[in-house]
Each structure stands twice: as structure tokens, then as C-alpha cells.
Design an enzyme around this catalytic site. Structure first.
Site, mmCIF file in Angstrom:
data_model
loop_
_atom_site.group_PDB
_atom_site.id
_atom_site.type_symbol
_atom_site.label_atom_id
_atom_site.label_comp_id
_atom_site.label_asym_id
_atom_site.label_seq_id
_atom_site.Cartn_x
_atom_site.Cartn_y
_atom_site.Cartn_z
ATOM 1 C CE1 TYR A 134 -2.879 -3.175 1.257
ATOM 2 C CE2 TYR A 134 -4.394 -1.366 0.902
ATOM 3 C CZ TYR A 134 -4.160 -2.711 1.051
ATOM 4 O OH TYR A 134 -5.193 -3.589 0.992
ATOM 5 C CE LYS A 150 1.717 -17.478 0.835
ATOM 6 N NZ LYS A 150 1.263 -18.805 1.097
ATOM 7 C CG ASP A 167 -7.723 -4.714 2.643
ATOM 8 O OD1 ASP A 167 -8.847 -4.605 3.167
ATOM 9 O OD2 ASP A 167 -7.440 -4.222 1.539
#
Ligand code: NAP
Length: 425
Positions: A163, A237, A315
């Protein structure tokens, strides 16, 4: 910071006092000034009902000793009608000066040329943690077999990751320059391992820093310690993105096992030193790969109390988790930093229901409960939660719940607010 706000058009309220900050926490007077943005579309109905509920909770909890001084500031269509801009500087100044804000949903105008209020406030106030509690209210229609097992809070990092907004469109000279740099200058770098990026790719950058990861984890762990949350899962991740997501995990563990050493046990330590038995009064800090986290909150929700995530994973996860407990109408949220916080519903303006006295005001009302918690006004928070649970248990609900709850009585936005107030006792 100056002692008076620097407004062009707004007038500072005569009554009430300003929230200050110490070590990243608010120091709240008994009469705080709280700027609010009503919101577009259904925001009008929602705000009218919400403010009554929030005032009733404060009055009942503190018997006149405390009172919020609401201060209307403008954004969205109302601001555009009044000042010819969707986000006047005065609005940003007010929330910055008073250190707090609560907002209804705002229309995102199609076409560009306007500042997003969420982005502007996040940047100006450095609201680095996005917080979403995911709590089940008994009786709310849910797709889960046992939604009552879901009770967690998601801490999503709010300022970096993909982002960051650093992107280059495919086939532009900038994208080509970056690709050329990666393919030629960095080609010999061991982490490139001879990989090549296709010529016509678009490129985005995913920055993740130790400072920003750790301040976010610090805020999450402070909350866990304060509210007795005994399980914190770092979501990442890192198996694929070692130096961003993997680093986030490592930095979070590092912070937990240094600054919060007396409070935490990691999953590794639990097995090595405690035979898998949780020592009393400690917080278990564990980590989970993001894709597995989605499965886990569905299949074993009771094993998760707090998820600490990076921006993108958070999100996705916060919307998925909100759906498990009944979805948008009652999903509150907050953006919090060391010098301010903004509380808001996570849904949009639902324009087809505007001014029809139909929409569920639950999300803004619960955002207000989050604000009371942040202010340390736990009595008022608890009354809002009690009232909300009472109204839902009495099956006095807005259309969105009524259509899925056999035997429920459908009420409008205002009457749902009344039902919540009545149920406060
Ligand atoms: P939306 O306003 O969230 O509404 C989509 C649907 O969700 C509604 O039609 C309604 O479903 C349900 N819903 C939303 N809020 C509800 C509530 N309080 N109570 C009950 N049901 C609710 O999403 P959208 O239609 O995609 O977006 C509309 C506008 O809002 C756009 O301009 C968008 O940019 C903006 N937006 C703003 C924010 C924000 O300010 N934070 C966030 C998201 C979107 P049913 O029709 O099935 O009843």
C-alpha cells in the site's frame, strides 16, 4: 503544538477540553471535544441514532461526571456543498488538534482530483495501526455453525507493505528503467538467482521496515497486556517473501521477547521449556502463514484472540473475519497512532437507503464503543455492548438482520438506537 486550532472557517467549540497524549496513549479529560463527520448517504440517519446511543451510555455510566462535546467537522458531499471541497483543511486540522475523530461512511467520488480522507488522516496523524474487533453478538445471522467461538481483534499495519503507493505502469519508461536495473545491475546479486523480470511488466514496491513493524507490534501487545488477551498470532507469508513478510515475523518476535519478555512465551519456548503447558498469566505469541490463518479462523476460531498482520493480509483477513460474525452492518474499526485515533464503520454509504430510516447504525455505534475503550471509559463501552446485545437478543433489529432472523421485529435506524438505549438497563 499550538494551543488553539488554526481554522479558516470552523469555530472551535467554547466548551470542552482537548485530549493530550503520553507515551502513545490518550490522556482524556472528563469533557473531551470529539470532532465527528456525519458521513454521506445513510451516514445522516446513522449519526443521528449513534450520537443518542453514545451520549446515553456516557450519561448512564458516569452520571453527569463525564460528557463528550461533539464538534461537527465536514467531509464528503456535505463539505463539498458547503466549502466546494470534499476534504477541507479545517477538518484535518480539527482531528489533528483534538487528537480524535469519529466518522460515518463517505462517498468516494468517481474520477480523481480529491484527497481521500482516510489516506489524509492516516498520513497527517500517522495512524499506523488499523484495529478491527471481531465479536459475535448472540442471535446475529451468521454463516458459521458456531459463531460464538469467534472473538478476536485484528491489528493490521496501516502505513507500508504494497500500500506504499510506489508503482509503475507496465511499458512506461519508469517501469522499463526499474526492470532494466533489476535485470542488469542486480543480476549478479545472490538473491536474484538468475531470475529475470519480463520486459512488459508493471512493477510495485513492497517496503517493510523494522521500525514500523515493531511499533505496530508494540501497540498490539500493549493492548493484549492491558485487556488480558492471552494469545497473539503474527500472520505473514514469510515462507515466500522472506525479506518482507518473513522479516515482519522476525521483528515482531524480537520485540515480543525483549520489550515484553516478562509477559510472553513463544510457541517454541512453550514446547521446549514448558512441555506445551501454558504458564499462568502469560501471553502465547505464535505465528501462522497467512493462507493457513484463513482456514484456522474458520475451523478453529477459539484458538485465536489477536491477529497481528501486515497491511494487505490484514485487509483480506478483517473482511473475512467480519463476515463470520454477521458482516458489514455491525463491523466497526479504528485507525490508531501515538498522537490520535479515528473511529469509523467499515461499510460504505449504501446510497439506496439514504434518508429512509432503514440502515443498521450498529457499525458506527460499535466504533463509538471502541472510542470509549481507547479513552479508558470502559463503563460507557460496556453499556453500549450490553445495549447492542440486548436489542439483538430481543430481536428488535433493522431490515438486514430481520430478513435472516425468524420471528424478528423490523425497526428503523432511529428505533434500533432507542432499543439499544432501552436495553442498557
Ligand atoms: P456499501 O455502501 O458498503 O453497501 C453495499 C451493501 O452492503 C448495501 O447495499 C447493503 O446491502 C450492505 N450494507 C452496507 N452498510 C450497511 C449497513 N450499515 N446496514 C445494513 N446493510 C449494509 O458499499 P458500496 O455500495 O460498494 O459503496 C457505496 C459508496 O460507499 C461508494 O461511494 C464507496 O466508495 C463508499 N465507501 C465508503 C467507505 C468509507 O467511507 N469507509 C467504505 C466503503 C465504501 P443490501 O443492499 O443487501 O441491504
Amino acid at each position: 503544538m499550538a494551543d488553539t486550532p488554526n481554522f479558516k472557517d470552523l469555530k472551535a467549540p467554547k466548551e470542552g477540553a482537548r485530549i493530550s497524549f503520553k507515551d502513545g496513549d490518550p490522556v482524556v479529560p472528563d469533557n473531551p471535544i470529539v470532532p465527528f463527520i456525519e458521513g454521506d448517504g445513510t451516514g445522516r440517519d446513522i449519526w443521528k441514532a449513534s450520537v443518542r446511543v453514545l451520549d446515553a451510555a456516557v450519561a448512564k455510566a458516569f452520571g453527569g461526571k463525564r460528557k463528550v462535546h461533539w464538534f461537527e467537522v465536514y467531509a464528503g458531499e456535505k463539505a463539498n456543498d458547503k466549502y466546494g471541497t470534499y476534504l477541507p483543511d479545517d477538518t484535518v486540522e480539527a482531528i489533528k488538534f483534538y487528537g480524535v475523530g469519529i466518522k460515518g461512511p463517505l462517498t468516494t467520488p468517481v474520477g480523481g482530483g480529491f484527497r481521500s480522507i482516510n489516506v489524509a488522516l492516516r498520513q497527517v496523524l500517522d495512524l499506523y495501526s488499523c484495529v478491527r474487533p471481531v465479536k459475535y453478538f448472540a442471535g446475529v445471522p451468521s454463516p458459521m455453525k458456531d459463531p460464538s467461538a469467534v472473538d478476536l481483534v485484528i491489528y493490521r499495519e496501516n502505513t507500508e507493505d504494497v500500500y506504499s503507493g510506489i508503482e509503475w505502469r507496465a511499458e512506461t519508461p519508469e517501469a522499463k528503467k526499474v526492470i532494466d536495473f533489476l535485470n542488469s545491475v542486480l543480476a549478479g546479486d545472490p538473491s536474484s538467482k538468475g531470475k529475470k523480470i519480463a520486459e512488459a511488466s508493471g512493477i510495485g514496491i513492497k517496503p517493510v521496515s523494522k521500525f514500523k513493524s515493531q511499533r505496530h507490534m508494540r501497540r498490539a501487545l500493549k493492548y493484549a497486556v492491558r485487556y488480558g488477551i492471552n494469545d497473539v498470532a503474527i500472520i505473514h507469508k514469510g515462507n515466500i517473501m522472506k525479506y518482507t513478510e518473513g522479516a515482519f515475523r522476525d521483528w515482531c518476535y524480537e520485540l515480543a521477547t525483549t520489550e515484553f519478555r516478562d509477559h510472553v512465551v513463544t510457541e517454541d519456548e512453550l514446547w521446549k521449556n514448558h512441555d506445551g503447558k501454558m504458564p499462568k498469566g502469560k501471553i502465547l505469541v505464535k505465528d501462522r502463514i497467512a493462507d493457513s490463518a484463513f482456514q484456522q479462523i474458520l475451523l478453529r476460531p477459539s484458538e485465536y484472540k489477536m491477529l497481528v498482520t501486515m497491511n494487505l493480509n490484514g485487509d483480506y483477513l478483517s473482511d473475512a473475519a467480519a463476515a463470520q460474525v454477521g458482516g458489514l452492518g455491525i463491523a466497526p474499526g479504528a485507525n490508531i497512532g501515538d498522537h490520535g485515533a479515528v473511529f469509523e464503520a467499515t461499510h460504505g454509504t449504501a446510497p439506496k437507503y439514504a434518508d429512509k430510516d432503514m440502515i443498521n447504525p450498529g457499525a458506527v455505534i460499535l466504533s463509538g464503543a471502541m472510542m470509549f475503550e481507547w479513552m479508558g471509559w470502559l463503563g460507557a463501552r460496556d453499556l453500549v455492548l450490553k445495549g447492542m446485545q440486548g436489542a439483538i437478543s430481543a430481536k428488535t433489529v433493522t431490515y438486514d438482520f430481520e430478513r435472516q432472523m425468524p420471528g424478528a421485529t423490523k425497526v428503523g435506524t432511529a428505533a434500533f438506537g432507542d432499543a439499544i438505549i432501552k436495553q442498557m438497563g
